[in-house]
Write a protein that holds these residues in place. Structure first.
Motif, PDB file in Angstrom:
ATOM      1  N   HIS A 108      35.942  60.156  37.905  1.00 17.57           N
ATOM      2  CA  HIS A 108      35.444  60.021  39.282  1.00 17.57           C
ATOM      3  C   HIS A 108      35.502  58.583  39.805  1.00 17.57           C
ATOM      4  N   LEU A 109      35.972  57.658  38.978  1.00 18.61           N
ATOM      5  CA  LEU A 109      35.881  56.238  39.344  1.00 18.61           C
ATOM      6  C   LEU A 109      36.703  55.893  40.588  1.00 18.61           C
ATOM      7  N   ALA A 114      36.782  54.266  46.313  1.00 20.33           N
ATOM      8  CA  ALA A 114      37.175  54.489  47.704  1.00 20.33           C
ATOM      9  C   ALA A 114      35.949  54.697  48.584  1.00 20.33           C
ATOM     10  N   SER A 115      34.973  55.416  48.061  1.00 20.58           N
ATOM     11  CA  SER A 115      33.754  55.686  48.814  1.00 20.58           C
ATOM     12  C   SER A 115      32.993  54.395  49.098  1.00 20.58           C
ATOM     13  N   VAL A 116      32.838  53.548  48.080  1.00 20.44           N
ATOM     14  CA  VAL A 116      32.122  52.276  48.249  1.00 20.44           C
ATOM     15  C   VAL A 116      32.860  51.397  49.254  1.00 20.44           C
ATOM     16  N   ALA A 117      34.198  51.330  49.140  1.00 26.10           N
ATOM     17  CA  ALA A 117      34.979  50.497  50.048  1.00 26.10           C
ATOM     18  C   ALA A 117      34.801  50.961  51.493  1.00 26.10           C
ATOM     19  N   THR A 118      34.797  52.277  51.696  1.00 25.01           N
ATOM     20  CA  THR A 118      34.606  52.807  53.049  1.00 25.01           C
ATOM     21  C   THR A 118      33.232  52.422  53.596  1.00 25.01           C
ATOM     22  N   GLU A 123      38.860  46.916  52.153  1.00 22.24           N
ATOM     23  CA  GLU A 123      39.920  47.585  51.416  1.00 22.24           C
ATOM     24  C   GLU A 123      39.448  47.889  49.996  1.00 22.24           C
ATOM     25  N   ALA A 124      39.975  48.961  49.431  1.00 23.84           N
ATOM     26  CA  ALA A 124      39.580  49.362  48.076  1.00 23.84           C
ATOM     27  C   ALA A 124      39.927  48.297  47.041  1.00 23.84           C
ATOM     28  N   THR A 125      40.915  47.440  47.349  1.00 26.34           N
ATOM     29  CA  THR A 125      41.288  46.394  46.393  1.00 26.34           C
ATOM     30  C   THR A 125      40.175  45.362  46.218  1.00 26.34           C
ATOM     31  N   ARG A 126      39.201  45.363  47.098  1.00 27.42           N
ATOM     32  CA  ARG A 126      38.078  44.427  46.983  1.00 27.42           C
ATOM     33  C   ARG A 126      36.933  45.011  46.165  1.00 27.42           C
ATOM     34  N   VAL A 127      37.077  46.245  45.729  1.00 30.35           N
ATOM     35  CA  VAL A 127      35.977  46.931  45.036  1.00 30.35           C
ATOM     36  C   VAL A 127      36.421  47.351  43.641  1.00 30.35           C
ATOM     37  N   SER A 128      35.608  47.034  42.648  1.00 32.76           N
ATOM     38  CA  SER A 128      35.847  47.474  41.275  1.00 32.76           C
ATOM     39  C   SER A 128      34.641  48.279  40.810  1.00 32.76           C
ATOM     40  N   VAL A 129      34.889  49.477  40.303  1.00 33.02           N
ATOM     41  CA  VAL A 129      33.822  50.288  39.715  1.00 33.02           C
ATOM     42  C   VAL A 129      34.239  50.652  38.299  1.00 33.02           C
ATOM     43  N   LYS A 130      33.404  50.296  37.347  1.00 30.86           N
ATOM     44  CA  LYS A 130      33.689  50.553  35.944  1.00 30.86           C
ATOM     45  C   LYS A 130      32.569  51.407  35.354  1.00 30.86           C
ATOM     46  N   VAL A 131      32.812  51.967  34.213  1.00 31.46           N
ATOM     47  CA  VAL A 131      31.760  52.745  33.557  1.00 31.46           C
ATOM     48  C   VAL A 131      31.744  52.402  32.076  1.00 31.46           C
ATOM     49  N   THR A 132      30.534  52.393  31.511  1.00 33.10           N
ATOM     50  CA  THR A 132      30.397  52.206  30.076  1.00 33.10           C
ATOM     51  C   THR A 132      29.232  53.061  29.589  1.00 33.10           C
ATOM     52  N   SER A 133      29.237  53.378  28.325  1.00 29.31           N
ATOM     53  CA  SER A 133      28.078  54.044  27.729  1.00 29.31           C
ATOM     54  C   SER A 133      27.341  53.006  26.899  1.00 29.31           C
ATOM     55  N   THR A 134      26.192  53.362  26.385  1.00 31.36           N
ATOM     56  CA  THR A 134      25.487  52.437  25.492  1.00 31.36           C
ATOM     57  C   THR A 134      25.741  52.826  24.046  1.00 31.36           C
TER      58      THR A 134
END
Ligand SMILES: [Zn+2]
Length: 163
Positions: A108-109, A114-118, A123-134
């Motif tokens: 879903h990243l 895209a949702s955050v950028a909107t 632009e989406a190139t200004r937004v990074s969304v990453k995921v990690t577990s513990t």
């Protein structure tokens, strides 16, 4: 230039939709909260407010205000983005990490990005969304909740960046 950081965490509970980054994700549980509990949007909004040195989310959107009950976190982030523009600044970039053991968020990243950028109006190139577990450690590792952290860099609205 102004930099800010934000952190947020919400408890998972049955019977609620799971919304992260403005994207609804199929899961048996959702995030509790006065709003829709969108932990990623809250962390990013907090980072932007931090860069503005303009208090925290609780000050602008108090959970004691019944009018804000169930508010979409997209409305919150868009409001904070408007504060950024009103200050003569714009978002150079945002980098965020969602910390979750389950469900699997990697598929879903792109949609979250895209949702955050909107919502931010960039632009989406200004937004990074990453995921990690513990890696199974702690409350998040036991699936009790989901956390997120973010940093945001704001620059003068007059400055033109290549990306
Ligand atoms: Zn929150």
């Amino acid at each position: 230039m102004r930099i800010g950081q934000g952190f947020d965490a919400h408890r998972l509970a049955p019977g609620r939709p799971l919304r992260i980054g403005g994207v609804e994700i199929p899961h048996s549980q959702g995030l509790e909260g006065h709003s829709d509990g969108d932990v990623l949007l809250h962390a990013i909004a907090s980072a932007l407010l931090g860069a503005l040195a303009d208090g925290d989310l609780g000050r602008h959107f108090p959970s004691s205000d019944p009018k804000l009950s169930g508010i979409s976190s997209g409305v919150i982030l868009a409001d904070v983005a408007a504060r950024v523009r009103a200050a003569g600044l714009r978002v150079a970039n945002v980098d965020a990490t969602v910390i979750a053991q389950q469900p699997r968020l990697a598929p879903h990243l792109d949609e979250m990005r895209a949702s955050v950028a909107t919502l931010l109006g960039v632009e989406a190139t200004r937004v990074s969304v990453k995921v990690t577990s513990t890696d199974g450690l702690g409350a998040i590792g036991r699936g009790e909740g989901i956390a997120a952290q973010a940093v945001a860099l704001l620059v003068s609205a007059g400055e033109v960046g290549a990306r």
